[in-house]
Design a protein around this motif. Structure first.
Motif, PDB file in Angstrom:
ATOM      1  N   PHE A  60       0.697  -1.308  -0.133  1.00  0.00           N
ATOM      2  CA  PHE A  60       0.086   0.054  -0.054  1.00  0.00           C
ATOM      3  C   PHE A  60       0.950   1.166  -0.074  1.00  0.00           C
ATOM      4  N   SER A  61       0.207   2.371  -0.368  1.00  0.00           N
ATOM      5  CA  SER A  61       1.151   3.596  -0.498  1.00  0.00           C
ATOM      6  C   SER A  61       1.324   3.957   0.711  1.00  0.00           C
ATOM      7  N   ILE A  62       0.555   3.630   1.708  1.00  0.00           N
ATOM      8  CA  ILE A  62       0.972   4.051   3.303  1.00  0.00           C
ATOM      9  C   ILE A  62       2.277   3.096   3.913  1.00  0.00           C
ATOM     10  N   ASP A  63       2.556   2.260   3.106  1.00  0.00           N
ATOM     11  CA  ASP A  63       3.622   1.471   3.956  1.00  0.00           C
ATOM     12  C   ASP A  63       4.984   2.228   3.842  1.00  0.00           C
ATOM     13  N   VAL A  64       5.655   2.037   4.805  1.00  0.00           N
ATOM     14  CA  VAL A  64       7.257   2.606   4.748  1.00  0.00           C
ATOM     15  C   VAL A  64       8.120   1.416   4.874  1.00  0.00           C
ATOM     16  N   MET A  65       9.130   1.561   4.043  1.00  0.00           N
ATOM     17  CA  MET A  65       9.893   0.331   3.733  1.00  0.00           C
ATOM     18  C   MET A  65      11.359   0.979   4.289  1.00  0.00           C
ATOM     19  N   GLY A  66      12.095   0.070   4.705  1.00  0.00           N
ATOM     20  CA  GLY A  66      13.601   0.344   4.907  1.00  0.00           C
ATOM     21  C   GLY A  66      14.297  -0.695   5.519  1.00  0.00           C
ATOM     22  N   TRP A  67      15.517  -0.137   6.051  1.00  0.00           N
ATOM     23  CA  TRP A  67      16.411  -1.052   6.303  1.00  0.00           C
ATOM     24  C   TRP A  67      16.782  -1.019   7.952  1.00  0.00           C
ATOM     25  N   TYR A  68      17.059  -2.031   8.516  1.00  0.00           N
ATOM     26  CA  TYR A  68      17.646  -2.258  10.022  1.00  0.00           C
ATOM     27  C   TYR A  68      19.019  -2.781  10.174  1.00  0.00           C
ATOM     28  N   ARG A  69      19.517  -2.791  11.035  1.00  0.00           N
ATOM     29  CA  ARG A  69      20.815  -3.967  11.025  1.00  0.00           C
ATOM     30  C   ARG A  69      21.104  -4.246  12.452  1.00  0.00           C
ATOM     31  N   GLN A  70      21.700  -5.465  12.598  1.00  0.00           N
ATOM     32  CA  GLN A  70      22.130  -5.858  13.979  1.00  0.00           C
ATOM     33  C   GLN A  70      23.430  -6.409  13.949  1.00  0.00           C
TER      34      GLN A  70
END
Length: 118
Positions: free
Chosen positions: A29-39
């Protein structure tokens, strides 16, 4: 249901570059925020960068000026261009999708290892 598949990790020398990709399947959906995390080993998972469907971005201070996140909505794919990599960038990088419809739902990829040698 959303599935996220990362690719592009690997071993690189300090100062080098890598590009991570994350392909999503399912309805986005257009409301979805996508991204990257790291551990990193022994540390908590931390935000690296996120991007909205409209292209608004947010970065961790530690990567500003070195990393660039981008998103291709038609391909349902998010990218992370990492330049001038440092040994402290070594971690497992996870793709993330956050959906806010009556509360927040988070989807995660399986992770891809990035190792930066000094």
């Amino acid at each position: 249901q959303v599935q996220l598949v990362e690719s592009g990790g690997g071993l690189v020398q300090a100062g080098g570059s890598l590009r991570l990709s994350c392909a999503a399947s399912g309805t986005i959906f257009s409301i979805d925020v996508m991204g990257w995390y790291r551990q990193a080993p022994g540390k908590q998972r931390e935000l690296v960068a996120v991007i909205t469907s409209g292209g608004t971005t947010n970065y961790a201070d530690s990567v500003k000026g070195r990393f660039a996140i981008s998103r291709d909505n038609a391909k349902k794919t998010v990218y992370l261009q990492m330049n001038n990599l440092k040994p402290e960038d070594t971690a497992v990088y996870y793709c993330n999708l956050k959906r806010e419809i009556v509360g927040s739902t988070y989807y995660w990829g399986q992770g891809t290892q990035v190792t930066v040698s000094s």
